[in-house]
Scaffold this active site. Structure first.
Site, PDB file in Angstrom:
ATOM      1  N   SER A 130       0.770  -1.146   0.003  1.00 11.88           N
ATOM      2  CA  SER A 130      -0.077  -0.007   0.152  1.00 11.88           C
ATOM      3  C   SER A 130       0.784   1.281  -0.007  1.00 11.88           C
ATOM      4  CB  SER A 130      -0.868  -0.014   1.188  1.00 11.88           C
ATOM      5  OG  SER A 130      -0.482   0.529   2.456  1.00 11.88           O
ATOM      6  N   LYS A 168       1.126   4.257   7.014  1.00  5.13           N
ATOM      7  CA  LYS A 168       0.513   5.022   6.068  1.00  5.13           C
ATOM      8  C   LYS A 168       0.828   6.670   6.169  1.00  5.13           C
ATOM      9  CE  LYS A 168      -2.534   1.813   4.831  1.00  5.13           C
ATOM     10  NZ  LYS A 168      -1.424   0.761   5.253  1.00  5.13           N
TER      11      LYS A 168
END
EC number: 3.4.21.88
Length: 209
Positions: A130, A168
């Protein structure tokens, strides 16, 4: 004085440290006793055993007299480690959050640019894709600086209320927190609260071709 270490044990530790630095190998038990005023070798052995048990000394079982002062021992002596390392604390996901691991599984040398901040650093191995648009690939080991706050857009290691950690980009928005992946095929994670464990400041990659 450091916790779990007596004045006499500190004297033993200091003598071992100075002797290893001076001659490249540790002193004998009798030499330690003579230096710190203990005539009983069993008493010296007892101090060494407790120093090992409490993490101030390490002994290589394959080598006679192979004693090494640990980082905890150096801290107790007030000595700065000449070869600081960063602990690798396990795996963190760059996908769905996973349970964080907090015990060191390996140690890496500190890059020169981070030497003044080495005590605030740890590393995690990334699993998942991701964060690929930010150049963070599955299998990379990210270097993280411990901090509890972050500016919007910062790449962080964040812990959810379920004690799961993820890598993230962090965004604090009007009524929620958005953990944004760097992968166009993946959706952000929207949460009411997160705990920031640190900011990603660098990475190691073994498989560069």
């Amino acid at each position: 004085m450091a916790k779990n270490i007596s004045t006499k044990q500190l004297s033993v530790l200091e003598y071992i440290y100075k002797t290893v630095n001076a001659q490249g190998y540790p002193p004998t038990v009798r030499e330690i006793g003579s230096a710190i005023g203990l005539s009983s070798t069993s008493t010296v052995h007892g101090h060494i055993d407790r120093l090992q048990k409490n993490g101030f000394l390490e002994k290589d079982p394959t080598k006679p007299r192979a004693l090494e002062v640990t980082k905890l021992g150096l801290d107790a002596l007030g000595v700065q480690d000449k070869n600081p390392t960063i602990p690798l604390l396990g795996v963190v996901t760059a996908g769905e959050p996973i349970l964080a691991v907090e015990e060191a599984t390996d140690f890496f040398p500190v890059p020169p640019e981070y030497e003044n901040d080495s005590s605030n650093l740890f590393m995690l191995t990334i699993r998942g894709e991701s964060m690929i648009n930010a150049g963070i690939l599955s299998g990379d080991q990210v270097i993280v600086r411990k901090q509890s706050t972050a500016d919007n857009g910062t790449i962080v290691i964040a812990m959810t209320d379920e004690n799961e950690a993820t890598c993230k980009r962090f965004y604090r928005e009007s009524d929620h927190i958005r953990l944004q992946p760097e992968n166009d095929t993946m959706a952000p994670i929207i949460l009411d609260n997160v705990t920031i464990l640190g900011k990603v400041v660098g990475l190691f990659r073994d498989n560069i071709y």
